[in-house]
Design an enzyme around this catalytic site. Structure first.
Site, PDB file in Angstrom:
ATOM      1  N   THR A 142       2.579   0.295  -8.432  1.00 35.37           N
ATOM      2  CA  THR A 142       1.441   0.124  -9.313  1.00 35.37           C
ATOM      3  C   THR A 142       0.322  -0.485  -8.509  1.00 35.37           C
ATOM      4  O   THR A 142       0.460  -1.581  -7.974  1.00 35.37           O
ATOM      5  CB  THR A 142       1.738  -0.813 -10.498  1.00 35.37           C
ATOM      6  OG1 THR A 142       0.516  -1.441 -10.891  1.00 35.37           O
ATOM      7  CG2 THR A 142       2.706  -1.895 -10.134  1.00 35.37           C
ATOM      8  N   ILE A 143      -0.752   0.219  -8.378  1.00 39.07           N
ATOM      9  CA  ILE A 143      -1.851  -0.297  -7.581  1.00 39.07           C
ATOM     10  C   ILE A 143      -2.470  -1.513  -8.271  1.00 39.07           C
ATOM     11  O   ILE A 143      -2.994  -2.416  -7.635  1.00 39.07           O
ATOM     12  CB  ILE A 143      -2.875   0.830  -7.319  1.00 39.07           C
ATOM     13  CG1 ILE A 143      -3.748   0.505  -6.120  1.00 39.07           C
ATOM     14  CG2 ILE A 143      -3.708   1.097  -8.542  1.00 39.07           C
ATOM     15  CD1 ILE A 143      -4.441   1.710  -5.546  1.00 39.07           C
ATOM     16  N   ASP A 144      -2.355  -1.569  -9.607  1.00 41.71           N
ATOM     17  CA  ASP A 144      -2.956  -2.668 -10.373  1.00 41.71           C
ATOM     18  C   ASP A 144      -2.195  -3.980 -10.242  1.00 41.71           C
ATOM     19  O   ASP A 144      -2.654  -5.003 -10.731  1.00 41.71           O
ATOM     20  CB  ASP A 144      -2.999  -2.321 -11.877  1.00 41.71           C
ATOM     21  CG  ASP A 144      -3.902  -1.144 -12.160  1.00 41.71           C
ATOM     22  OD1 ASP A 144      -4.631  -0.727 -11.255  1.00 41.71           O
ATOM     23  OD2 ASP A 144      -3.876  -0.661 -13.307  1.00 41.71           O
TER      24      ASP A 144
END
Ligand code: ATP
Ligand code: MG
Length: 485
Positions: free
Chosen positions: A222-224
């Protein structure tokens, strides 16, 4: 009563307080283990590279605590099984048939994880049957499996994206497990976000239901950085670094015009970590807006008043906004028909564009000249290869996943307090990691930007209450379950 705890059920151990510190209850398994104990010696013990390591194998009972700092009289809380190579493994090298799949959106580091899974399996455990599933979950039953070798993945970590392809949707648990069963696959490596890890849990449950001897290893993407429990997801460092380049450009634009504003929209639908860290790293940002912290535009203490003040003081300013911030404000300012597309689907509301127009209109009405430049680097950030620190992290995650699958565990792997751990699937999917606006990090940000907090006492009380309820560990769903106490 530890004996009432069955395999997957004992996902976390309870710590009871003793007179001198804390006692760990005796719980047999922290993540699900295949039936029967592993019997084969780990081939790594004969590996020349590891012969000098003092204590290479992890102890079966080693755990990693979720909390490091423990306040007086409070429980030490949840522990997870420590990741690492085990003295005994469940599978013999030549019986292993492994497959790798990537699902969900792009994130820097996907190819590095794929590469290190293939190379780690081949070089550490002499595994030669490794397959790539194409284009996400649906590839299990709709595409040919690719044969992966260390040679075929040799330099993929230098490229962005995923060489296997990815997709959303198409998760058909029965069909996926049918294919795993028919092809005799016994190790499934699943790289993807929250949705993907939920899918992995479904696959895992179906595999157990059928009594198959298959390990399922999830590697959260998850880049977030919004996956619960783990310190940080791979690709996050790279994203922050690239986000900073966008902020630098916005700053140059802003400084080059009188009353110049640079506005950068960054990823973060529910969690503002990228925006927060990029802001803290850059020091050029005057205001950072994230989904976790509500803000308002007009009136005393509102965003527009702050922008006006900053321009008066400094002649330029930089605003960073996470994509999920202020969604309530946009929704309020649009009619219902404007919020839906022709087929009635909810439209994605672009906070960056909306803010740009709002700020322009405000200064126009006040007859103050200004320039605003809006930058949205999202797709550039997602698509780049991972940086050095993420490459190392991806490698270690892949190795931890391999060690766990070889030992017969099914889990999501991740860093917990700086130590790799095996985490039960449902623990990472049942909550989302969010910026706690009641924590010190957000306070540091506010003091570095000097922006108003926009919060009323009611907002602060609500945030504190949310923190309290978010601390309760969730229980697994869909499995028979007893809790040790
Ligand atoms: P990201 O949102 O970070 O890009 P993600 O993994 O959350 O990644 P999704 O598109 O939500 O991306 O899901 C990826 C895959 O997981 C899809 O193939 C989807 O069908 C499957 N999936 C999502 N949610 C579930 C669920 N609850 N049960 C089973 N499968 C799911
Ligand atoms: Mg998702």
């Amino acid at each position: 009563n530890a004996s009432s705890v069955s395999l997957a059920d004992a996902a976390y151990v309870k710590i009871s307080e003793g007179d001198f510190g804390y006692v760990l209850d005796d719980v047999p398994h922290l993540v699900d283990h295949l039936p029967d104990a592993p019997t084969y010696p780990n081939p790594l013990q004969d590996h020349p590279a590891y012969s000098t390591v003092k204590q290479y194998f992890v102890n079966e009972d080693d755990t990693v605590p979720q909390k490091v700092v423990v306040q007086k009289n409070s429980r030490r809380g949840v522990h997870f099984r420590r990741a690492g190579p085990h003295q005994k493994v469940y599978f013999e090298s030549d019986e292993v048939k492994a497959c790798i799949v990537t699902c969900g959106g792009l994130c820097p580091g996907l190819n590095t994880v794929i590469r290190e899974l293939v190379c780690g399996l081949a070089h550490m455990y002499n595994v030669s049957k490794i397959y790539g599933i194409q284009n996400g979950y649906k590839g299990f039953y709709s595409s040919n499996y690719l044969t992966l070798t260390p040679k075929s993945v040799d330099d993929i970590h230098k490229r962005g994206g995923t060489v296997l392809g990815t997709s959303r949707g198409g998760h058909d648990t029965k069909k996926i497990v049918d294919n795993i069963q028919d092809r005799g696959i016994n190790q499934v490596y699943i790289i993807g976000g929250d949705g993907t890890q939920k899918g992995a849990y479904e696959i895992f449950k179906e595999i157990r239901k059928r009594g198959l001897k298959v390990s399922v290893a999830g590697i959260p993407k998850t880049i977030d950085n919004d996956i619960a429990i783990i310190d940080k997801s791979f690709g996050f460092d790279t994203a922050v670094e690239e986000a900073q380049r966008a902020i630098d450009s916005a700053h140059v634009e802003a400084c080059s015009a009188e009353n110049g504003i640079g506005l950068v929209k960054l990823m973060g639908r529910y969690s503002g970590f990228i925006a927060m860290y990029a802001t803290l790293a850059s020091r050029d940002v005057d205001c950072c807006l994230i989904p976790e912290s509500p803000f308002y535009m007009d009136g005393e203490g509102g965003l527009l008043q702050y922008v006006e003040r900053r321009l008066k003081e400094n002649k330029h300013m930089v605003i960073v906004v996470a994509e999920g911030a202020g969604q309530d404000l946009i929704a309020k300012s649009l009619s219902t028909s404007e919020q839906q597309d022709a087929s009635g689907n909810k439209l994605l509301l672009d906070i960056g564009l909306w803010l740009t127009h709002k700020i322009k209109d405000h200064f126009k009405s006040k007859k103050i000249e200004m320039t605003i430049k809006y930058i949205d680097p999202t797709y550039m950030i997602r698509a780049i290869p991972s940086n050095a620190s993420d490459n190392v992290y991806c490698t270690l995650l892949a190795h931890s996943a391999i060690h766990g699958a070889m030992a017969g565990y099914s889990f999501t792997v991740g860093n917990v307090n700086g130590r790799h751990a095996y985490i039960p699937f449902y623990r990472v999917t049942s909550t989302r990691n969010k910026v706690k606006i009641t924590d010190r990090m957000w306070a540091r940000l506010l003091s570095s930007t000097n922006q108003p907090s926009f919060l009323s006492q009611k907002d602060i009380d609500e945030a504190k209450e949310n923190d309290r309820t978010a601390n309760k560990p969730p229980l697994p769903t869909g499995l028979s379950h007893h809790v040790a106490n």
